[in-house]
Write a protein that holds these residues in place. Structure first.
Motif, mmCIF file in Angstrom:
data_model
loop_
_atom_site.group_PDB
_atom_site.id
_atom_site.type_symbol
_atom_site.label_atom_id
_atom_site.label_comp_id
_atom_site.label_asym_id
_atom_site.label_seq_id
_atom_site.Cartn_x
_atom_site.Cartn_y
_atom_site.Cartn_z
ATOM 1 N N PRO A 1 0.478 -1.661 0.096
ATOM 2 C CA PRO A 1 0.227 0.098 -0.426
ATOM 3 C C PRO A 1 1.360 1.026 -0.749
ATOM 4 O O PRO A 1 0.222 2.262 -0.610
ATOM 5 N N ALA A 2 1.850 1.408 1.014
ATOM 6 C CA ALA A 2 2.362 2.322 0.717
ATOM 7 C C ALA A 2 3.462 2.810 0.106
ATOM 8 O O ALA A 2 3.426 3.963 -0.965
ATOM 9 N N LEU A 3 3.510 1.400 -0.957
ATOM 10 C CA LEU A 3 5.173 1.720 -2.386
ATOM 11 C C LEU A 3 3.862 1.927 -3.288
ATOM 12 O O LEU A 3 3.937 2.648 -4.133
ATOM 13 N N ALA A 4 2.630 1.799 -3.404
ATOM 14 C CA ALA A 4 1.496 1.818 -4.499
ATOM 15 C C ALA A 4 1.223 3.112 -4.583
ATOM 16 O O ALA A 4 1.198 4.180 -5.270
ATOM 17 N N GLU A 5 1.215 4.306 -3.399
ATOM 18 C CA GLU A 5 0.738 5.193 -3.250
ATOM 19 C C GLU A 5 2.136 6.545 -3.302
ATOM 20 O O GLU A 5 1.460 7.451 -3.452
ATOM 21 N N SER A 6 2.880 6.188 -3.100
ATOM 22 C CA SER A 6 4.474 6.318 -3.161
ATOM 23 C C SER A 6 4.848 6.737 -4.954
ATOM 24 O O SER A 6 5.856 7.176 -4.973
ATOM 25 N N GLU A 7 4.298 5.141 -6.122
ATOM 26 C CA GLU A 7 4.112 5.382 -6.717
ATOM 27 C C GLU A 7 5.769 5.123 -7.516
ATOM 28 O O GLU A 7 6.289 4.483 -8.135
ATOM 29 N N ASP A 8 5.889 3.488 -6.346
ATOM 30 C CA ASP A 8 7.589 3.202 -6.132
ATOM 31 C C ASP A 8 7.318 1.322 -6.506
ATOM 32 O O ASP A 8 8.294 0.882 -6.626
ATOM 33 N N LEU A 9 6.226 1.125 -6.873
ATOM 34 C CA LEU A 9 6.175 -0.212 -6.470
ATOM 35 C C LEU A 9 6.047 -0.666 -7.754
ATOM 36 O O LEU A 9 6.650 -1.963 -7.900
ATOM 37 N N GLU A 10 6.475 -0.605 -8.921
ATOM 38 C CA GLU A 10 6.557 -0.413 -10.548
ATOM 39 C C GLU A 10 8.655 -0.744 -10.527
ATOM 40 O O GLU A 10 9.027 -1.620 -11.166
ATOM 41 N N PHE A 11 9.138 0.514 -9.944
ATOM 42 C CA PHE A 11 10.500 0.895 -9.605
ATOM 43 C C PHE A 11 10.704 -0.742 -8.916
ATOM 44 O O PHE A 11 11.675 -1.254 -9.194
ATOM 45 N N VAL A 12 10.437 -0.387 -8.160
ATOM 46 C CA VAL A 12 10.412 -1.761 -6.501
ATOM 47 C C VAL A 12 10.525 -3.491 -7.811
ATOM 48 O O VAL A 12 11.672 -4.233 -7.594
ATOM 49 N N THR A 13 9.465 -3.248 -8.414
ATOM 50 C CA THR A 13 9.531 -4.384 -8.716
ATOM 51 C C THR A 13 10.842 -5.316 -10.151
ATOM 52 O O THR A 13 10.972 -6.421 -10.210
ATOM 53 N N ARG A 14 10.489 -3.938 -10.223
ATOM 54 C CA ARG A 14 10.999 -3.932 -11.561
ATOM 55 C C ARG A 14 13.368 -4.209 -11.433
ATOM 56 O O ARG A 14 13.745 -5.071 -11.849
ATOM 57 N N ALA A 15 13.424 -3.804 -10.410
ATOM 58 C CA ALA A 15 14.270 -3.952 -9.217
ATOM 59 C C ALA A 15 14.904 -4.800 -8.744
ATOM 60 O O ALA A 15 16.026 -5.790 -9.048
ATOM 61 N N VAL A 16 13.679 -5.538 -7.834
ATOM 62 C CA VAL A 16 14.208 -6.568 -8.135
ATOM 63 C C VAL A 16 13.736 -7.916 -8.299
ATOM 64 O O VAL A 16 15.302 -8.580 -8.319
ATOM 65 N N ALA A 17 13.574 -8.153 -9.879
ATOM 66 C CA ALA A 17 13.865 -8.413 -10.507
ATOM 67 C C ALA A 17 14.884 -8.408 -11.797
ATOM 68 O O ALA A 17 15.711 -9.812 -12.017
ATOM 69 N N ALA A 18 15.376 -7.798 -11.635
ATOM 70 C CA ALA A 18 17.155 -7.816 -12.428
ATOM 71 C C ALA A 18 17.897 -7.451 -11.394
ATOM 72 O O ALA A 18 18.627 -8.568 -11.802
ATOM 73 N N LEU A 19 17.542 -8.214 -9.964
ATOM 74 C CA LEU A 19 18.703 -7.868 -8.464
ATOM 75 C C LEU A 19 18.596 -9.399 -8.507
ATOM 76 O O LEU A 19 19.819 -10.214 -8.817
ATOM 77 N N SER A 20 17.402 -9.781 -8.812
ATOM 78 C CA SER A 20 17.493 -11.597 -9.245
ATOM 79 C C SER A 20 18.175 -12.065 -10.249
ATOM 80 O O SER A 20 19.257 -13.678 -9.641
ATOM 81 N N GLY A 21 17.789 -11.470 -10.960
ATOM 82 C CA GLY A 21 18.647 -12.148 -12.231
ATOM 83 C C GLY A 21 20.092 -12.415 -12.719
ATOM 84 O O GLY A 21 21.189 -13.380 -12.480
ATOM 85 N N ARG A 22 20.660 -10.863 -11.854
ATOM 86 C CA ARG A 22 22.168 -10.750 -11.794
ATOM 87 C C ARG A 22 23.055 -10.656 -10.796
ATOM 88 O O ARG A 22 24.119 -11.448 -11.097
ATOM 89 N N GLY A 23 21.961 -10.836 -9.544
ATOM 90 C CA GLY A 23 23.204 -10.810 -8.035
ATOM 91 C C GLY A 23 23.216 -9.685 -7.716
ATOM 92 O O GLY A 23 23.369 -8.648 -8.306
ATOM 93 N N ASN A 24 23.022 -9.638 -6.576
ATOM 94 C CA ASN A 24 23.344 -8.924 -5.678
ATOM 95 C C ASN A 24 25.192 -8.746 -5.947
ATOM 96 O O ASN A 24 26.049 -9.821 -6.210
ATOM 97 N N GLY A 25 25.985 -7.857 -4.770
ATOM 98 C CA GLY A 25 27.425 -7.784 -5.452
ATOM 99 C C GLY A 25 28.140 -9.085 -4.585
ATOM 100 O O GLY A 25 28.795 -9.427 -5.324
ATOM 101 N N ALA A 26 27.392 -9.552 -3.882
ATOM 102 C CA ALA A 26 27.399 -10.956 -3.328
ATOM 103 C C ALA A 26 28.111 -12.083 -4.116
ATOM 104 O O ALA A 26 29.266 -12.862 -4.131
ATOM 105 N N ARG A 27 26.876 -11.913 -4.943
ATOM 106 C CA ARG A 27 27.011 -13.211 -5.991
ATOM 107 C C ARG A 27 27.740 -12.538 -6.919
ATOM 108 O O ARG A 27 28.805 -13.362 -7.057
ATOM 109 N N ARG A 28 28.123 -11.241 -7.249
ATOM 110 C CA ARG A 28 29.254 -11.359 -8.437
ATOM 111 C C ARG A 28 30.098 -11.001 -7.881
ATOM 112 O O ARG A 28 31.362 -11.415 -8.759
#
Length: 369
Positions: free
Chosen positions: A315-342
């Motif tokens: 609800p807070a992410l939708a209100e701040s209009e951050d939900l799309e960014f968070v969803t996309r950023a998490v998907a990208a992170l899951s694909g390439r890995g965070n710093g530790a995996r890299r």
């Protein structure tokens, strides 16, 4: 990425390692780089060791604007570092490191080094601090209780310190393990009121466990400098986008926590023992391993816990209009890995620490133009 003007404000501090551009060894040049940055209109903070600098963003309501600033600042500071034959790495511990780090020559840092000995001299640890605007210090303490159960998930998501002294540590966030050697660092206690926070801080000062209030290194604290709650659990993320993701998630948690306070809904009561166990899992395995659901008391993959976190603050992410960014950023992170995996992937490919440094250098300026 939106962020309406009535949303909570947010700011980010990122700590970076200065390195020799050839060997990747820490380079004690923070005063020189900070002076160049000052001439370029950037105020860098000098950290405990001379191999580190810290950036501070402006106050933002829109995560997209925060991300733009983080990217611009990383690029400009990297250029200043290059002018002094140094690289800028977003990494939470040095991949290649001397036995000791030179301590920055300010009276406060020299006093800390004298008091705390080898803990200070073996630092070089770089984190990311997210500030979210709240009405007052009392509110900062109270809302911290709602953030507290999510700290291990945030740590696992941003883990970026798998390689140290040229070797795999076996941990995704070795910084988290080293950082907790300080007597005032790590997971915060449950605090019913500001008076409880102040009483513990006064006791730590009286005992010598801290020298001043800025040495309260708990992963949540009311800021001593700003009207904010400060969340300090994270390794410095490998990329600027991951730092913006962290900020969006923390703002979402704080927003929902404030609503719970207003509604009289208590925070989840999590014991210190369970929280420390969850921290260890997050530090050991990172985003790609299992963690602890501290409310349901069960073992759950960290990816699932991150999904659970996003749902809880949706609800807070939708209100701040951050939900799309968070969803996309998490998907990208899951694909390439965070710093530790890299880091681990780079080292295992050829066993060359230079590949790790190159991977980190690329990630530091990823998307920064």
């Amino acid at each position: 990425m939106g962020g309406k003007q009535h949303c909570l404000t947010v700011g980010v501090e990122e700590e970076f390692l200065l390195t020799d551009p050839v060997t990747g060894a820490p380079a004690p040049k923070n005063a020189e780089v900070a002076a160049s940055a000052k001439r370029a209109g950037i105020d860098l903070q000098l950290e405990l060791t001379r191999c580190q600098v810290e950036t501070s963003s402006r106050v933002h309501s829109v995560i997209g604007e925060l991300l733009d600033e983080l990217r611009t600042t990383r690029r400009r500071v990297a250029d200043c570092a290059a002018g002094h034959d140094a690289g800028l790495l977003a990494v939470a511990v040095p991949p290649t490191v001397p036995e000791q780090f030179p301590v920055t020559e300010t009276p406060r840092y020299q006093r800390i080094a004298h008091t705390f000995g080898m803990i200070a001299h073996e630092q070089g640890l770089c984190g990311c601090h997210v500030h979210v605007g709240v009405p007052d210090r009392e509110t900062a303490v109270l809302v911290g209780n709602y953030v507290r159960p999510w700290l291990p998930v945030l740590l696992a998501t941003t883990a970026n310190s798998a390689i140290y002294r040229g070797s795999e540590t076996g941990y995704a966030s070795w910084r988290s393990i080293l950082w907790r050697r300080w007597p005032s660092a790590g997971p915060p206690p449950y605090l019913p009121a500001l008076a409880d926070y102040e009483a513990i801080v006064a006791m730590m000062r009286a005992s010598g466990a801290i020298l001043d209030n800025k040495m309260v290194y708990w992963d949540i604290r009311p800021s001593e400098s700003f009207p904010t709650v400060e969340v300090r659990v994270s390794d410095v993320p490998a990329t600027a986008e991951e730092s913006a993701l962290l900020a969006a998630l923390i703002r979402g948690i704080v927003t929902m926590g404030l609503r719970s306070i207003a509604a009289g809904e208590p925070p989840a009561m999590v014991s210190g023992e369970m929280l420390r166990a969850a921290y260890w899992n997050a530090a050991r395995f990172g985003l790609d391993g299992n963690g602890l659901d501290l409310v349901a008391c069960r073992v759950v993959p960290h990816h699932d816990l991150l999904t659970q976190l996003i749902r809880s603050v949706e609800p807070a992410l939708a209100e701040s209009e951050d939900l799309e960014f968070v969803t996309r950023a998490v998907a990208a992170l899951s694909g390439r890995g965070n710093g530790a995996r890299r880091q681990v992937a780079a080292l295992r490919a050829r066993g060359d620490i230079g590949d790790v440094v190159a991977e980190l250098a690329g990630a530091t300026l990823e998307g920064c133009g």
